[in-house]
Design a protein around this motif. Structure first.
Motif, PDB file in Angstrom:
ATOM      1  N   GLU A 166       0.827  -1.198   0.000  1.00  0.00           N
ATOM      2  CA  GLU A 166       0.000   0.000   0.000  1.00  0.00           C
ATOM      3  C   GLU A 166       0.866   1.254   0.000  1.00  0.00           C
ATOM      4  N   MET A 167       1.917   1.179   0.801  1.00  0.00           N
ATOM      5  CA  MET A 167       2.830   2.318   0.925  1.00  0.00           C
ATOM      6  C   MET A 167       3.463   2.627  -0.421  1.00  0.00           C
ATOM      7  N   THR A 168       3.891   1.590  -1.146  1.00  0.00           N
ATOM      8  CA  THR A 168       4.512   1.764  -2.451  1.00  0.00           C
ATOM      9  C   THR A 168       3.542   2.458  -3.394  1.00  0.00           C
ATOM     10  N   ILE A 169       2.304   1.998  -3.367  1.00  0.00           N
ATOM     11  CA  ILE A 169       1.290   2.588  -4.237  1.00  0.00           C
ATOM     12  C   ILE A 169       1.087   4.058  -3.886  1.00  0.00           C
ATOM     13  N   LEU A 170       1.065   4.325  -2.581  1.00  0.00           N
ATOM     14  CA  LEU A 170       0.889   5.709  -2.125  1.00  0.00           C
ATOM     15  C   LEU A 170       2.017   6.592  -2.620  1.00  0.00           C
ATOM     16  N   LYS A 171       3.232   6.067  -2.487  1.00  0.00           N
ATOM     17  CA  LYS A 171       4.397   6.841  -2.943  1.00  0.00           C
ATOM     18  C   LYS A 171       4.279   7.151  -4.422  1.00  0.00           C
ATOM     19  N   GLU A 172       3.845   6.123  -5.136  1.00  0.00           N
ATOM     20  CA  GLU A 172       3.691   6.269  -6.586  1.00  0.00           C
ATOM     21  C   GLU A 172       2.683   7.379  -6.893  1.00  0.00           C
ATOM     22  N   LEU A 173       1.602   7.386  -6.114  1.00  0.00           N
ATOM     23  CA  LEU A 173       0.571   8.404  -6.299  1.00  0.00           C
ATOM     24  C   LEU A 173       1.139   9.800  -6.100  1.00  0.00           C
ATOM     25  N   VAL A 174       1.911   9.941  -5.020  1.00  0.00           N
ATOM     26  CA  VAL A 174       2.476  11.246  -4.687  1.00  0.00           C
ATOM     27  C   VAL A 174       3.403  11.714  -5.804  1.00  0.00           C
ATOM     28  N   ARG A 175       4.211  10.764  -6.274  1.00  0.00           N
ATOM     29  CA  ARG A 175       5.159  11.097  -7.332  1.00  0.00           C
ATOM     30  C   ARG A 175       4.423  11.543  -8.586  1.00  0.00           C
ATOM     31  N   SER A 176       3.387  10.793  -8.923  1.00  0.00           N
ATOM     32  CA  SER A 176       2.640  11.106 -10.137  1.00  0.00           C
ATOM     33  C   SER A 176       1.981  12.459 -10.021  1.00  0.00           C
ATOM     34  N   SER A 177       1.430  12.747  -8.879  1.00  0.00           N
ATOM     35  CA  SER A 177       0.744  14.020  -8.707  1.00  0.00           C
ATOM     36  C   SER A 177       1.729  15.163  -8.828  1.00  0.00           C
ATOM     37  N   ALA A 178       2.989  14.943  -8.364  1.00  0.00           N
ATOM     38  CA  ALA A 178       3.998  15.998  -8.432  1.00  0.00           C
ATOM     39  C   ALA A 178       4.386  16.247  -9.877  1.00  0.00           C
ATOM     40  N   SER A 179       4.575  15.193 -10.633  1.00  0.00           N
ATOM     41  CA  SER A 179       4.998  15.401 -12.025  1.00  0.00           C
ATOM     42  C   SER A 179       3.812  15.805 -12.888  1.00  0.00           C
ATOM     43  N   SER A 180       2.642  15.888 -12.262  1.00  0.00           N
ATOM     44  CA  SER A 180       1.380  16.328 -12.876  1.00  0.00           C
ATOM     45  C   SER A 180       1.125  15.724 -14.256  1.00  0.00           C
ATOM     46  N   SER A 181       1.530  14.485 -14.381  1.00  0.00           N
ATOM     47  CA  SER A 181       1.193  13.786 -15.607  1.00  0.00           C
ATOM     48  C   SER A 181      -0.137  13.096 -15.406  1.00  0.00           C
ATOM     49  N   SER A 182      -1.152  13.626 -16.049  1.00  0.00           N
ATOM     50  CA  SER A 182      -2.503  13.150 -15.754  1.00  0.00           C
ATOM     51  C   SER A 182      -2.681  11.688 -16.145  1.00  0.00           C
ATOM     52  N   ASN A 183      -2.016  11.252 -17.192  1.00  0.00           N
ATOM     53  CA  ASN A 183      -2.167   9.847 -17.596  1.00  0.00           C
ATOM     54  C   ASN A 183      -1.670   8.884 -16.549  1.00  0.00           C
ATOM     55  N   SER A 184      -0.431   9.185 -16.061  1.00  0.00           N
ATOM     56  CA  SER A 184       0.146   8.237 -15.100  1.00  0.00           C
ATOM     57  C   SER A 184      -0.583   8.320 -13.759  1.00  0.00           C
ATOM     58  N   LEU A 185      -1.107   9.525 -13.447  1.00  0.00           N
ATOM     59  CA  LEU A 185      -1.883   9.654 -12.215  1.00  0.00           C
ATOM     60  C   LEU A 185      -3.106   8.754 -12.280  1.00  0.00           C
ATOM     61  N   ARG A 186      -3.787   8.838 -13.417  1.00  0.00           N
ATOM     62  CA  ARG A 186      -4.990   8.015 -13.562  1.00  0.00           C
ATOM     63  C   ARG A 186      -4.636   6.535 -13.444  1.00  0.00           C
ATOM     64  N   HIS A 187      -3.481   6.182 -13.994  1.00  0.00           N
ATOM     65  CA  HIS A 187      -3.040   4.797 -13.929  1.00  0.00           C
ATOM     66  C   HIS A 187      -2.813   4.381 -12.472  1.00  0.00           C
ATOM     67  N   THR A 188      -2.159   5.252 -11.719  1.00  0.00           N
ATOM     68  CA  THR A 188      -1.861   4.933 -10.333  1.00  0.00           C
ATOM     69  C   THR A 188      -3.132   4.828  -9.503  1.00  0.00           C
ATOM     70  N   LEU A 189      -4.050   5.779  -9.773  1.00  0.00           N
ATOM     71  CA  LEU A 189      -5.303   5.774  -9.008  1.00  0.00           C
ATOM     72  C   LEU A 189      -6.032   4.459  -9.191  1.00  0.00           C
ATOM     73  N   SER A 190      -5.939   3.932 -10.416  1.00  0.00           N
ATOM     74  CA  SER A 190      -6.654   2.681 -10.667  1.00  0.00           C
ATOM     75  C   SER A 190      -6.054   1.518  -9.882  1.00  0.00           C
ATOM     76  N   LEU A 191      -4.762   1.660  -9.495  1.00  0.00           N
ATOM     77  CA  LEU A 191      -4.112   0.594  -8.719  1.00  0.00           C
ATOM     78  C   LEU A 191      -4.488   0.634  -7.243  1.00  0.00           C
ATOM     79  N   LEU A 192      -4.916   1.833  -6.815  1.00  0.00           N
ATOM     80  CA  LEU A 192      -5.064   2.052  -5.369  1.00  0.00           C
ATOM     81  C   LEU A 192      -6.280   1.375  -4.780  1.00  0.00           C
TER      82      LEU A 192
END
Lengths: 202, 350
Positions: B177-203
């Motif tokens: 869960e922690m890894t996924i969370l980190k991934e989310l934070v990273r994606s949100s920072a790089s503001s890449s909407s595609n990868s964010l959506r991808h990460t959200l779907s994993l959560l």
């Protein structure tokens, strides 16, 4: 330590032996078998001014495992003519031997209560309905019969010799009836010979 | 059930006998209404048969719902208890040789210590160390005893190890869960909407998903554990850094001196680099802490062609770059260290 019922019996045996009543030979208790204290032999003497006066009455006493939480089982071995005692089985109808038992009662108080029962019968709470009916209907005949039984079975002194009674029994004996049966039949039928014969042969 | 009168020294008053068992009163209780006293165990047994006083047939009120039958009973009068406690009684182990005579009140204390007590607990002297009642010592079997102990302990161990596996499973789930969370934070920072959506779907539906922009993340950051907070701070800081353009990779200073290092540390600090990260990054500013692919001249020359694949951020105003592990996973373990490293150049950085 021995179980409670045995401990109690030992103590109560000593109590009866050393009691004032035993000193006056009014009550007695005997151990039949030293190894089995649950079977005892009790004795009460017929109290004065009763048809049982001077008679020696043997009692069979059984101590249940649950004693003293349940009463001892007591019955007459000696045959007796009394409204609260079965003339056939010797079973006693006495409240303290049933629902009015209390754990603080002892073999001594039981024997004294039985003696008191001989003194004051309770015909309204009978064990033997025939005797009770006679007791209420013809008290004189009841006393005569009870006294006859006491003299015959309990060794009460023969103050009167009732020739009439002896004659009726003899008549039945000649018909081949045993003495016990003859006496029971005659007592039950108020010493009416014909009624007694009818009951024996029908 | 009371004490046998024969065990007492001297005369015992008739009042001290239990009317039920006919023995000397043990732990006496009285019926409150009529004040007759009995051994506690005797009267409780009798009341199961009939709820009347065994002496005078006074009715004993039935116990209330839920409470024990002792509610109609109370402790025997103090004077009676005092008289009893003063009686002198022989130890019940007299048959085994005990000569002790004690006051009734001290009997229990004596019995616990009585060396003639056949049930007194003693330690096995044949080496197994078990504590057994004295009268069982002769039949005591060390091997059997120890075997029983081992069986019991095996059971305990099994239970414990089952618990450990459950906890380990939980721990591993939480790590994931922690890894996924980190991934989310990273994606949100790089503001890449595609990868964010991808990460959200994993959560799993665990973290608050509304916070996509760095500012809203920081406003709710106090709800996160330290690690997540750090990750958020890191990505916030990284997003402020400019990508570096390196004209001349040959200008790497692989063994910067402490003065140079402190200058770079200063610059990183004023760029907003979180303190915990600053310490680690500066520790990784020297070849001795670089990954195998960079740590010596030979491997640096060997991997030179791959340098262009690094994602680099410039340390503001300095001839130095930050290479974060989170942005350079494509480089592989041979070329990157966690959480990242600093490379200082002599020249060639725009």
């Amino acid at each position: 330590m021995a179980s409670l019922h045995i401990t109690r019996v030992k103590r109560e045996f000593r109590e009866v032996v050393s009691s004032e009543e035993a000193q006056k030979s009014q009550i007695k208790i005997e151990i039949i078998d030293e190894s089995d204290l649950t079977k005892l032999k009790g004795t009460v003497i017929g109290p004065p001014d009763t048809p049982f006066e001077g008679g020696t009455y043997i009692l069979d006493i059984r101590i249940p495992d649950t004693y003293p939480f349940n009463p001892p089982k007591v019955k007459f071995v000696t045959k007796i003519w009394h409204p609260n005692i079965s003339s056939v089985t010797g079973a006693i109808c006495l409240d303290i031997l049933k629902d009015q038992w209390a754990a603080a009662m002892t073999l001594r108080t039981v024997l004294l209560s039985i003696q008191a029962l001989l003194q004051a019968a309770e015909p309204d709470d009978p064990q033997d309905a025939v005797v009770a009916k006679q007791y209420k209907g013809d008290p004189e005949l009841y006393r005569k019969t009870a006294k006859h039984w006491a003299q015959t079975y309990a060794g009460a002194p023969k103050t009167t010799d009732d020739a009439e009674i002896s004659a009726k029994i003899d008549t039945l004996l000649q018909m081949g009836i045993t003495e016990t049966k003859a006496r029971e039949a005659l007592s039950t039928h108020s010493w009416n010979l014909e009624a007694a014969v009818d009951s024996l042969f029908t | 059930m009371g004490y046998e009168v024969e065990r007492f020294v001297g005369v015992v008053d008739e009042e001290l006998f239990c009317p039920i068992c006919g023995l000397v009163l043990d732990s006496p209780l009285q019926i409150k209404d009529c004040e007759h006293c009995f051994c506690g165990s005797c009267i409780e047994e009798w009341l199961k048969h009939q709820r009347v006083c065994p002496v005078d047939r006074t009715p004993v009120p039935p116990s209330c719902e839920g409470s024990s039958l002792t509610s109609a009973l109370g402790p025997a009068p103090r004077i009676l208890r005092n008289l009893l406690s003063r009686l002198r009684i022989k130890c019940e182990n007299e048959v085994f040789g005990c000569q002790t005579v004690t006051h009734l009140e001290g009997l229990q204390l004596h019995l616990n210590q009585c060396e003639y007590n056949p049930r007194r607990p003693v330690e096995c002297d044949r080496g197994c160390g078990s504590v057994v009642p004295m009268d069982e010592l002769t039949q005591h079997n060390c091997i059997k005893e120890l075997r029983e102990k081992i069986t019991n302990q095996s059971l305990v161990i099994k239970t414990l190890s089952d618990q450990v596996s459950i906890l380990q499973q939980e721990l591993s789930d939480q790590r994931q869960e922690m890894t996924i969370l980190k991934e989310l934070v990273r994606s949100s920072a790089s503001s890449s909407s595609n990868s964010l959506r991808h990460t959200l779907s994993l959560l799993p539906p665990l973290p608050p998903l509304s916070s996509a922009s760095p500012s809203s993340v920081s406003s709710s950051q106090s709800n996160y554990p330290d690690e997540v907070e750090h990750a958020i701070q890191t990505s916030q800081w990284l997003s402020l850094l400019r990508p570096a353009r390196i004209r001349h990779w040959g200008g790497i200073i692989s063994t910067p001196d402490s003065i140079l290092q402190s200058i770079i540390r200063q610059a990183l600090s004023s760029s907003g680099c979180p303190q915990y990260l600053l310490v680690e990054l500066m520790a990784n500013a020297h070849e001795r802490r670089w990954p195998p692919g960079l740590s010596v001249l030979e491997t640096r020359q060997l991997n030179r062609s791959r340098y262009e694949q690094y994602v680099t951020k410039q340390v503001p105003g300095k001839q130095a770059v930050v290479i974060m592990a989170s942005e350079n996973e494509h480089m592989g373990d041979n070329m990157i260290v966690s959480p990242g490293m600093v490379i200082i150049f002599a020249h060639g950085v725009d």
